[in-house]
Design an enzyme around this catalytic site. Structure first.
Site, mmCIF file in Angstrom:
data_model
loop_
_atom_site.group_PDB
_atom_site.id
_atom_site.type_symbol
_atom_site.label_atom_id
_atom_site.label_comp_id
_atom_site.label_asym_id
_atom_site.label_seq_id
_atom_site.Cartn_x
_atom_site.Cartn_y
_atom_site.Cartn_z
ATOM 1 N N SER A 52 0.793 -1.328 0.138
ATOM 2 C CA SER A 52 -0.125 -0.115 0.145
ATOM 3 C C SER A 52 0.847 1.284 0.011
ATOM 4 O O SER A 52 1.988 1.307 -0.350
ATOM 5 C CB SER A 52 -1.013 0.000 1.247
ATOM 6 O OG SER A 52 -2.027 0.920 1.018
ATOM 7 N N ASN A 53 0.370 2.419 0.526
ATOM 8 C CA ASN A 53 1.287 3.596 0.417
ATOM 9 C C ASN A 53 0.798 4.374 1.698
ATOM 10 O O ASN A 53 -0.204 4.030 2.239
ATOM 11 C CB ASN A 53 0.980 4.428 -1.030
ATOM 12 C CG ASN A 53 -0.286 4.627 -1.307
ATOM 13 O OD1 ASN A 53 -1.228 5.229 -0.660
ATOM 14 N ND2 ASN A 53 -0.891 4.015 -2.370
ATOM 15 N N TYR A 54 1.158 5.590 1.741
ATOM 16 C CA TYR A 54 0.940 6.423 2.935
ATOM 17 C C TYR A 54 -0.059 7.511 2.863
ATOM 18 O O TYR A 54 -0.457 8.097 3.834
ATOM 19 C CB TYR A 54 2.278 7.417 3.078
ATOM 20 C CG TYR A 54 3.494 6.721 3.631
ATOM 21 C CD1 TYR A 54 3.653 5.912 4.701
ATOM 22 C CD2 TYR A 54 4.814 6.769 2.497
ATOM 23 C CE1 TYR A 54 4.934 5.320 5.095
ATOM 24 C CE2 TYR A 54 5.874 6.147 3.137
ATOM 25 C CZ TYR A 54 5.939 5.459 4.148
ATOM 26 O OH TYR A 54 7.039 4.721 4.362
#
Ligand code: CTP
Length: 413
Positions: free
Chosen positions: A222-224
């Site tokens: 995923s990402n931030y």
């Protein structure tokens, strides 16, 4: 490059300069009006409280006058002072931008429906020309009584906005309909009422937050992204009158208490399907989601176990659909398509390429080089880019960026 001044809607204090009359009636829920008063002030409103005599059984006028820094208006007649100010209800009603009656009891609702004005609250309402919001609070049988329901319908037909009640435990100990809405929900309805309806009749579809691409049942890529920027846009679009559908990935930012349609998804493919499904009826589509560009080629059904002495694990990735690119290929009839671009270098050039490639009407460029901008911050600094314009903003609260973007979009329709 163009600079524009969008100063008319202030995201920090959207009710600045607004005069709100808060009518409090005799219900145990009157204690919630104290919080309501505070929340309205926090949004910048100047509040004056009007009380019925029965309301004073529950909260004292001193509490309200101290917190509002305004005298409480509750007597039509001051016999001891010679009644000099008998027309005060007219004066305050004429200056008000909105009257909110919360809690509104059956007694006051009945009087308003029948045109009886024998106290400060009803006399002020009948003298006003501003929007009137009614937030009822009473026990469930009283709330559901045919008399009360009919009176609420009558008020609605007169143009009053009747807010719903909540179902839950009531002060009587019974369980049912009739609880006063929570103050933050009521404040949202005040904001909705007083925000200019720039997006009336628009159907806004927006995706927000990160997607999660499973590796196995316990891990994902995923990402931030938190979803803050997209949620700010959804909130202001609702306040401006749009019907909003929010396709939400794994957001950590909170969705405010507003009546919008929320569809939860996890992966890029699920987000793509949801966007496709809602695309035909949308008039504005905004892609704020941080869609994972890649996903593991195979998501394992069982947890991948460690293997002794094996230091390197190969994970094969494949590309996810580019949602905006695919939507840009669809037949745009009346739809406006807006994307975001997150860049680390050659920002303007890269963003302009994306605008063309994805067939967008506008792209909002964020750069990781800007301090206080992008992931997780409450502020952002962006460029709004179309085929013939580039508009640079200051470092602003994300909500203010949301307002500016929606103002630009509204000006296109
Ligand atoms: N986007 C999308 N689907 C993807 C990737 C991105 O719909 N699979 C959308 C984003 O929501 C954003 C815009 O495309 O509105 C640009 O996203 P960005 O991450 O900046 O760029 P990418 O298109 O992914 O290109 P790159 O990662 O090469 O910069």
């Amino acid at each position: 490059m163009e600079r524009i001044d969008f100063s008319d809607l202030n995201s920090d204090r959207p009710l600045k300069g607004k005069k709100i009359l808060l009518g409090v009636c005799g219900s145990i829920a009157a204690y919630k009006s104290v919080f309501l008063l505070r929340l309205l002030q926090k949004q910048g409103a100047e509040v004056q409280v009007i009380m019925t005599n029965n309301a004073k059984q529950f909260v004292t006028p001193l509490t309200f006058s101290t917190l509002s820094q305004n005298p409480v208006f509750s007597y039509l007649w001051h016999e001891s002072t010679g009644n000099q100010d008998w027309s005060q209800h007219v004066q305050i009603a004429q200056k008000a931008d909105l009257i909110l009656i919360a809690p509104a009891t059956m007694n006051t609702i009945t009087k308003l429906a029948c045109g009886i004005c024998d106290d400060a609250v009803t006399a002020t309402v009948f003298s006003a020309s501003c929007p009137i919001l009614i937030a009822p609070a009473m026990d469930k049988d009283m709330f559901n009584s045919p008399q009360n329901q009919k009176n609420l319908q009558t008020l609605q037909a007169f143009g009053y906005r009747i807010l719903p009640t909540e179902t839950g435990f009531l002060a009587s100990g019974l369980y049912g309909e009739g609880r006063l809405l929570e103050p933050d929900i009521i404040v949202e309805q005040v904001l909705f009422t007083l925000t200019p309806k720039l997006l009336l009749n628009q159907n806004l579809l927006i995706n927000v937050g990160p997607t999660q691409e499973p590796i196995d049942p316990v891990r994902f890529i995923s990402n931030y992204s938190t979803g803050k920027m997209g949620i700010a846009i959804a909130k202001w679009a609702y306040r401006m009158g749009a019907q909003v559908t929010l396709i939400a990935g794994a957001i950590t930012a909170e969705i405010p208490p507003i009546p919008i349609q929320v569809v939860r998804v996890q992966t890029a493919n699920q987000m793509f399907q949801a966007m496709l499904e809602h695309f035909p009826k949308a008039s504005i589509i905004i892609g704020t989601a941080a869609v994972a560009d890649f996903k593991p080629q195979f998501s394992q059904n069982q947890k991948i176990k460690k293997i002794d002495n094996q230091e390197i694990i190969n994970l094969v990735l494949t590309q996810n659909p580019d949602i905006l690119l695919e939507l840009g290929k669809q037949k745009k009839t009346h739809q406006k398509l807006v994307g975001f671009a997150l860049e680390t270098h050659n920002e303007l050039e890269n963003a302009k390429k994306k605008l063309l490639k994805k067939n967008l009407d506008w792209i909002v460029l964020n750069s990781t080089q800007e301090k206080g901008a992008t992931f997780g911050h409450d502020t952002n600094k962006v460029y709004f880019i179309s085929s013939n314009q580039v508009i640079e903003t200051e470092l602003l609260p994300k909500e203010q960026i949301a307002i500016q973007l929606l103002q630009i979009i509204a000006s296109m329709h």
